[in-house]
Each structure stands twice: as C-alpha cells, then as structure tokens.
Scaffold this active site. Structure first.
Site, mmCIF file in Angstrom:
data_model
loop_
_atom_site.group_PDB
_atom_site.id
_atom_site.type_symbol
_atom_site.label_atom_id
_atom_site.label_comp_id
_atom_site.label_asym_id
_atom_site.label_seq_id
_atom_site.Cartn_x
_atom_site.Cartn_y
_atom_site.Cartn_z
ATOM 1 N N ASN A 52 73.396 -32.497 45.315
ATOM 2 C CA ASN A 52 73.369 -31.811 46.617
ATOM 3 C C ASN A 52 74.359 -30.652 46.678
ATOM 4 O OD1 ASN A 52 71.474 -33.609 47.874
ATOM 5 N ND2 ASN A 52 73.111 -35.133 47.925
ATOM 6 N N HIS A 138 69.528 -41.196 58.642
ATOM 7 C CA HIS A 138 70.288 -41.730 57.507
ATOM 8 C C HIS A 138 70.718 -43.185 57.735
ATOM 9 C CE1 HIS A 138 73.643 -41.846 54.555
ATOM 10 N NE2 HIS A 138 72.842 -41.043 53.892
ATOM 11 N N GLU A 180 69.225 -35.761 62.539
ATOM 12 C CA GLU A 180 69.824 -34.921 61.504
ATOM 13 C C GLU A 180 69.420 -33.487 61.795
ATOM 14 O OE1 GLU A 180 68.930 -36.551 57.562
ATOM 15 O OE2 GLU A 180 69.407 -38.537 58.316
ATOM 16 N N SER A 184 67.505 -35.376 55.199
ATOM 17 C CA SER A 184 67.979 -35.467 53.823
ATOM 18 C C SER A 184 66.885 -35.754 52.803
ATOM 19 C CB SER A 184 69.069 -36.540 53.718
ATOM 20 O OG SER A 184 68.549 -37.802 54.059
ATOM 21 N N ASP A 209 73.740 -34.937 62.959
ATOM 22 C CA ASP A 209 74.307 -35.118 61.623
ATOM 23 C C ASP A 209 73.786 -33.956 60.778
ATOM 24 O OD1 ASP A 209 74.475 -35.719 58.902
ATOM 25 O OD2 ASP A 209 74.113 -37.863 59.168
ATOM 26 N N HIS A 212 73.151 -31.831 55.639
ATOM 27 C CA HIS A 212 72.383 -30.943 54.757
ATOM 28 C C HIS A 212 72.130 -29.560 55.351
ATOM 29 C CE1 HIS A 212 71.553 -33.945 51.652
ATOM 30 N NE2 HIS A 212 71.549 -34.798 52.664
ATOM 31 N N LYS A 241 78.160 -32.263 50.285
ATOM 32 C CA LYS A 241 77.012 -31.453 49.883
ATOM 33 C C LYS A 241 77.459 -30.004 49.671
ATOM 34 C CE LYS A 241 74.820 -35.328 51.231
ATOM 35 N NZ LYS A 241 75.099 -36.393 52.174
HETATM 36 C C1 PLP Z 1 75.047 -37.825 52.609
HETATM 37 C C2 PLP Z 1 74.740 -38.134 54.011
HETATM 38 C C3 PLP Z 1 75.574 -38.941 54.795
HETATM 39 C C4 PLP Z 1 76.736 -39.684 54.211
HETATM 40 O O1 PLP Z 1 77.749 -38.842 53.891
HETATM 41 P P1 PLP Z 1 78.793 -39.272 52.765
HETATM 42 O O2 PLP Z 1 79.909 -38.340 52.982
HETATM 43 O O3 PLP Z 1 78.114 -39.103 51.469
HETATM 44 O O4 PLP Z 1 79.172 -40.690 53.039
HETATM 45 C C5 PLP Z 1 75.268 -39.085 56.127
HETATM 46 N N1 PLP Z 1 74.183 -38.496 56.670
HETATM 47 C C6 PLP Z 1 73.356 -37.745 55.933
HETATM 48 C C7 PLP Z 1 72.177 -37.130 56.586
HETATM 49 C C8 PLP Z 1 73.606 -37.548 54.590
HETATM 50 O O5 PLP Z 1 72.757 -36.838 53.851
#
Ligand code: PLP
Length: 396
Positions: A52, A138, A180, A184, A209, A212, A241
């Site tokens: 990522n 997620h 999100e 993801s 969230d 990405h 990411k």
């Molecule tokens: C990667 C991810 C997370 C978790 O984040 P980390 O820092 O890897 O624990 C949470 N939400 C989404 C949408 C993600 O892609």
C-alpha cells in the site's frame, strides 16, 4: 491434564482443517522489500502489486534520514504511555501540523489505525447508542462495533437509501455513521457528500476512515474529505499506506480529544509511538504536501493499467476504480489462488484476498498500482493476466 490437552489439540486441528477445506488457508512469507515495488523471496525478484506504499515513501531517503536523526536525538522508544512520560514535544508538533493541514482543532496520535478505530467505538459508543457502518467497512471498526454495547447496523455498500432507512428506524441516543473514504478492497470512493448530509439530517456524527485516501487525493493530498469538501466530526487517517510508515491519527474537536484522552484505554494503557517515528512522520507529511508530481504519476499509472487491461481484453473481470486499488474479482477461492500462483511463477506478486476479508464469492486479486511502478512493469502484469485467462475457462 491429558483431557485438557486433547480439547486444545482438537480445537486447533479442527479450526485449521476447516480453513483448509474452504481453500481459505492463510500463511505468511518472510520476504525482503528491496524497494517500494520490488520483493526478494528465496533469491528471486518479484514486482510487487500488493503493498500500500502508494507514493513510495517507505523508501524515501529524506524520510529515512529523518527517522535516523530522530533516533539520535530522542532514542529508540518512548518508554511509556503518553499519559506518563511517553508524549514528547515532537509528538505534539506532529499533532499540530496534522490538525492545521486538515483543518481540525485537534489531532490525536495512535500506534495503529486498528487501535484508533477500536478506540473510537469502545470509548464513545454505549448502550442505547447506534452505529451505522457501510457493509464493506474495515474489520477493525466492525469488530469493535460487534463487541460494543451499542446497537450495530450495516448499510448496503455506499447506498444512501439503505443508510436513510436504518437511521430512520434504528436511531439511538447517540448515533455514529461510519464509512471509509476510499474502500480498501474495492478502491471506490464513498459518496461522502450525501452520506454527510444524511448523517446531519438524523443528528448523527460522521466518522470517515481515510486510510486509503489520505495523501493521495485532494489539495496537498488532504484526502477524500477534501475532494468532497466535507468536514466529518471524526476523521481517521493511517500512516501505514501513503505515509510509508505506520501509526494513525484521529482528527476531531478539542472536546472530543479531551474526552478520548480521559476515556480511551488504548491511549492510556499502551506505549506511545517512538518519538523518532513522529520525526519520520513529520518528514512524510512534508513530502506528501509537495508531492503533486507523485499523485499525478499515480493517476497516470492507474489510467495506463486500465487502458492496457481493456486493450488486452482482461477487463471483463475487473472492477475499475479511480484509486490505485484495482480488484480483479475472480469469485472462487481456488481459482483466485491459481491466478495468484500463476503470476507468482511469472515473478509478479499479487496476493489473493479471500473471505472473510471480502464477501463470500468475491475472492479477488487486489492489485495495487503505485506511483513508482513503471509502464513496463504494469504491461508485464497485464500480459500475464491475459495469458492466464487465455489458458483458462474465463476465455471469452
Ligand atoms: C489499513 C487499514 C486500517 C488499519 O490501519 P493499521 O494502521 O494498519 O492498523 C484501518 N482501516 C482501513 C480502511 C485500512 O485500510
């Protein structure tokens, strides 16, 4: 004791068996990342389309040097929770820079996005409250929501009328809508403007969230919310990411921050991220702000991938998105693993993603195009995909 041992053994054996039977067995490979797009595994080199690291910052020289300088200045670890002596001036600086960048009163650092999402749910959402989350959200958020005391409902993916119905019929005392920014596993954008309006109409707070989206879209890489010009009450950004490191932050009001500082157990009872990491993240942030060229390159690479797949007629299974995440939805677990293995034999690394990470029957290759891939690498990927489909029943 022997009986206890048998219970444990059969639990482990049966659980492993059931995963294997579904072609859903998971293992890890110990690899070496040579650059943001190259993997070394058992003396072979692979082009990676699974990481990522969209902008290549995990190998950025300035970020590496910042981290080293941070260690020289602050040592290796933070030595305690931020509530004891783990919180340093450089953590504060990072929080200030993040909140200025994204237009929030406050930012609060976490060791991971997983912790940040769980923390929001567990500390804020109580009995008689309601959580409304997109079906494709997620695991970190949905897991916490299921375990919480609050009422938990999921709306159909990115579907406003589904969200509307749920908000109308299952409204609680406090309501939280979760989505999100960029999903993801599918790479599509949430309809943030409409979701935010719908949330406001029902007196719900919105949490986005943007793991990405941050760093990749919008002005100065401010993410999905900047693209849609919304300001959710709670914004989660991840540093694993586009920032090329790890960790996360919650952006929110001062009141919310003060609440979390007093009620979030993952903040109070967990060791603060190392200060040196905060120094590195400050440099990543500086790079991200001025990386319009990398964002442009990412976009050009995504367009090139889409054009190539169309030209090579392997586009029929792909679910094109505007982001670097380009899923090829195969459906069947076994077939998906075969495709992943075929690419592997051609020195291309694309992980198969299977349930429960994605819905049943939508096993997929999650291809991630980054700014650092070359056209030749993308061509190689598409031609290999074409070869596989030519040899298999997917032939059109
Ligand atoms: C990667 C991810 C997370 C978790 O984040 P980390 O820092 O890897 O624990 C949470 N939400 C989404 C949408 C993600 O892609």
């Amino acid at each position: 004791m022997k009986r206890v041992k048998n219970i444990w053994e059969s639990f482990l054996i049966n659980s492993i068996k059931s995963r294997k039977k579904e072609n859903n067995w998971r293992t890890r490979n110990s690899i070496q990342m040579k650059s943001s797009t190259k993997i070394i595994f058992k003396n072979q080199e692979y082009i990676s389309f699974s990481g990522n690291d969209y902008l290549g910052l995990s190998f950025n020289e300035d970020v590496k040097n910042a981290w080293k300088a941070g260690i020289n200045q602050y040592g290796n670890g933070s030595s305690s929770s931020g509530h004891i002596v783990g919180y340093s001036e450089v953590h504060r600086t990072l929080e200030e820079k993040l909140s200025q960048w994204l237009g929030y009163q406050e930012a609060l650092l976490f060791s991971s996005g997983y912790m940040a999402n769980q923390s929001i749910v567990f500390s804020l959402m109580k009995k008689r409250d309601s959580i409304f989350a997109d079906k494709m959200s997620h695991a970190s958020f949905t897991e916490a929501s299921m375990l919480s005391q609050a009422n938990f409902k999921r709306f159909a993916h990115n579907c406003i009328s589904s969200l509307h119905l749920l908000l109308k019929n299952h409204s609680g005392k406090k309501n939280l809508v979760f989505t999100e920014g960029v999903f993801s596993m599918d790479g599509d954008f949430a309809s943030l403007k409409l979701i935010h309006e719908e949330s406001k109409n029902h007196n719900a707070y919105l949490m986005v969230d943007d793991a990405h989206g941050i760093g990749l879209f919008g002005e100065e890489g401010r993410g999905s919310c900047n693209v849609f010009q919304i300001h959710p009450e709670i914004l989660m950004i991840g540093f694993g990411k586009s920032f090329g490191i790890c960790g996360a932050a919650i952006l929110c009001s001062s009141k919310m921050k003060n609440y979390l500082l007093n009620y979030s157990r993952s903040l109070i009872y967990s060791t603060m991220m190392p200060p040196s990491q905060a120094v590195a993240l400050l440099e990543s942030l500086r790079q991200i702000k001025r990386s319009n060229n990398l964002r442009k390159k990412l976009k050009i690479n995504v367009e090139f991938f889409k054009k190539m797949t169309k030209d090579s007629q392997v586009s029929f299974l792909s679910n094109f998105s505007e982001s670097g995440i380009q899923p090829i939805i195969v459906g069947d677990n076994q077939k998906c693993l075969e495709l992943s293995k075929f690419l592997f034999q051609n020195n291309i690394w694309v992980q198969a993603i299977r349930p429960p990470t994605v819905p049943f029957g939508t096993s997929r290759l999650r291809i991630v195009i980054t700014a650092n891939h070359t056209f030749d690498e993308i061509k190689k990927l598409v031609y290999s995909l074409r070869d596989f489909f030519d040899q298999n029943e997917y032939k059109k």
